[in-house]
Design an enzyme around this catalytic site. Structure first.
Site, PDB file in Angstrom:
ATOM      1  CE  LYS A 173     -36.274 -82.105  46.376  1.00 10.74           C
ATOM      2  NZ  LYS A 173     -36.804 -83.449  46.066  1.00 10.74           N
ATOM      3  NE  ARG A 204     -34.181 -83.315  39.905  1.00 13.77           N
ATOM      4  CZ  ARG A 204     -35.331 -82.829  40.340  1.00 13.77           C
ATOM      5  NH1 ARG A 204     -35.458 -81.570  40.662  1.00 13.77           N
ATOM      6  NH2 ARG A 204     -36.371 -83.625  40.480  1.00 13.77           N
ATOM      7  NE  ARG A 228     -45.903 -85.315  44.166  1.00 13.02           N
ATOM      8  CZ  ARG A 228     -44.612 -84.947  44.086  1.00 13.02           C
ATOM      9  NH1 ARG A 228     -44.042 -84.322  45.093  1.00 13.02           N
ATOM     10  NH2 ARG A 228     -43.928 -85.236  43.008  1.00 13.02           N
ATOM     11  NE  ARG A 232     -44.849 -83.811  39.512  1.00 18.96           N
ATOM     12  CZ  ARG A 232     -43.719 -83.502  40.154  1.00 18.96           C
ATOM     13  NH1 ARG A 232     -43.747 -82.730  41.229  1.00 18.96           N
ATOM     14  NH2 ARG A 232     -42.567 -83.966  39.727  1.00 18.96           N
ATOM     15  NE  ARG A 256     -40.101 -87.684  39.261  1.00 17.23           N
ATOM     16  CZ  ARG A 256     -41.109 -87.482  40.103  1.00 17.23           C
ATOM     17  NH1 ARG A 256     -42.140 -88.305  40.125  1.00 17.23           N
ATOM     18  NH2 ARG A 256     -41.081 -86.463  40.915  1.00 17.23           N
TER      19      ARG A 256
HETATM   20  P1  AMP Z   1     -39.503 -82.015  40.528  1.00 19.60           P
HETATM   21  O1  AMP Z   1     -40.817 -81.301  40.602  1.00 19.60           O
HETATM   22  O2  AMP Z   1     -38.406 -81.289  41.278  1.00 19.60           O
HETATM   23  O3  AMP Z   1     -39.601 -83.463  40.901  1.00 19.60           O
HETATM   24  O4  AMP Z   1     -39.055 -81.962  38.987  1.00 19.60           O
HETATM   25  C1  AMP Z   1     -39.817 -82.570  37.970  1.00 19.60           C
HETATM   26  C2  AMP Z   1     -38.969 -82.767  36.729  1.00 19.60           C
HETATM   27  O5  AMP Z   1     -38.491 -81.503  36.257  1.00 19.60           O
HETATM   28  C3  AMP Z   1     -37.716 -83.612  36.937  1.00 19.60           C
HETATM   29  O6  AMP Z   1     -37.977 -85.000  36.872  1.00 19.60           O
HETATM   30  C4  AMP Z   1     -36.860 -83.125  35.769  1.00 19.60           C
HETATM   31  O7  AMP Z   1     -37.281 -83.660  34.525  1.00 19.60           O
HETATM   32  C5  AMP Z   1     -37.157 -81.629  35.738  1.00 19.60           C
HETATM   33  N1  AMP Z   1     -36.253 -80.877  36.645  1.00 19.60           N
HETATM   34  C6  AMP Z   1     -36.568 -80.232  37.809  1.00 19.60           C
HETATM   35  N2  AMP Z   1     -35.490 -79.659  38.359  1.00 19.60           N
HETATM   36  C7  AMP Z   1     -34.446 -79.964  37.535  1.00 19.60           C
HETATM   37  C8  AMP Z   1     -33.051 -79.679  37.575  1.00 19.60           C
HETATM   38  N3  AMP Z   1     -32.493 -78.964  38.571  1.00 19.60           N
HETATM   39  N4  AMP Z   1     -32.287 -80.142  36.545  1.00 19.60           N
HETATM   40  C9  AMP Z   1     -32.819 -80.843  35.534  1.00 19.60           C
HETATM   41  N5  AMP Z   1     -34.116 -81.168  35.450  1.00 19.60           N
HETATM   42  C10 AMP Z   1     -34.940 -80.736  36.443  1.00 19.60           C
END
Ligand code: AMP
Length: 211
Positions: free
Chosen positions: A16, A91, A125, A158, A169
């Site tokens: 994404k 989410r 990654r 990360r 996750r």
């Molecule tokens: P991502 O980079 O989108 O994989 O997000 C990394 C982390 O940020 C996730 O595992 C969550 O802990 C937090 N996070 C990102 N977007 C959201 C969201 N819409 N709602 C809640 N937590 C989020």
């Protein structure tokens, strides 16, 4: 003028973020990544930032109210007038309901990819600590190991891309985010793509959907 108010939906590691950057460039609309916003907050060292950092490392979701207020503020900015790409938001059903009170959505792109491919992608990654560019140790390595081709920044992994967090996750995704597929399908704005090939193929499919 045609508006592109888009949601990119899909599990972590589906591509994404990479595709969002390409759409942003092609259609000249901003990418709004809640994950990026939270990673910035985590770096700040503030009390809230430290709390967010702990949650992210655990693989859990940041609370809905905080997430929603951040997105609401961001969508109020002028650069979103022609559209935006929501990457990693909503989410949960609560987030999706709140979003519908803030703005209309034109299309939800649902990224489909097998679980084993996700694990392979996420564990390889690497991210640039300066400009956020995304690499992969075998699929898309930088010219010089550990260094960003674009800005020369140092690449890092990360914390939540380590294997223990990945499983967590994915489970969180399946439990809390998967229901959004039916939620948006019922609204008639969900479009499926196969994101298991590469970012260019994902872009090709999205181009057709948006035209
Ligand atoms: P991502 O980079 O989108 O994989 O997000 C990394 C982390 O940020 C996730 O595992 C969550 O802990 C937090 N996070 C990102 N977007 C959201 C969201 N819409 N709602 C809640 N937590 C989020």
């Amino acid at each position: 003028m045609k508006k592109y108010r888009l949601i990119l939906l899909g599990p972590p590691g589906a591509g994404k973020g990479t595709v969002a950057k390409k759409i942003a460039e092609k259609y000249q609309i901003p990418q709004i990544s809640t994950g990026d916003i939270f990673r910035e907050a985590a770096k700040s060292g503030s009390e809230l930032g430290s709390r967010v950092k702990r949650i992210m490392e655990s693989g859990e979701l940041v609370p809905d109210d905080l997430t929603i207020s951040l997105v609401k503020e961001r969508l109020g900015k002028k650069d979103t007038e022609r559209g935006f790409i929501l990457d990693g938001f909503p989410r949960t059903i609560i987030q999706a309901d709140s979003l519908s009170e803030i703005t209309s959505i034109d299309a939800v792109i649902n990224f489909n990819i097998p679980r084993e491919e996700i694990i392979r992608r996420l564990s390889g990654r690497r991210i640039c600590s300066q400009c956020g560019a995304i690499y992969h140790v075998t699929d898309f390595p930088p010219k010089v190991e550990g260094i960003c081709d674009i800005c020369g920044g140092k690449l890092y992994q990360r914390d939540d891309d380590k294997i223990e967090s990945i499983e967590k996750r994915l489970n969180v995704y399946e439990k809390q985010t998967l229901p959004l597929i039916e939620y948006y399908r019922t609204k008639g704005i969900l479009y499926d793509i196969d994101s298991s090939v590469n970012p260019d193929y994902s872009m090709e499919q999205i181009g057709k959907i948006l035209s």
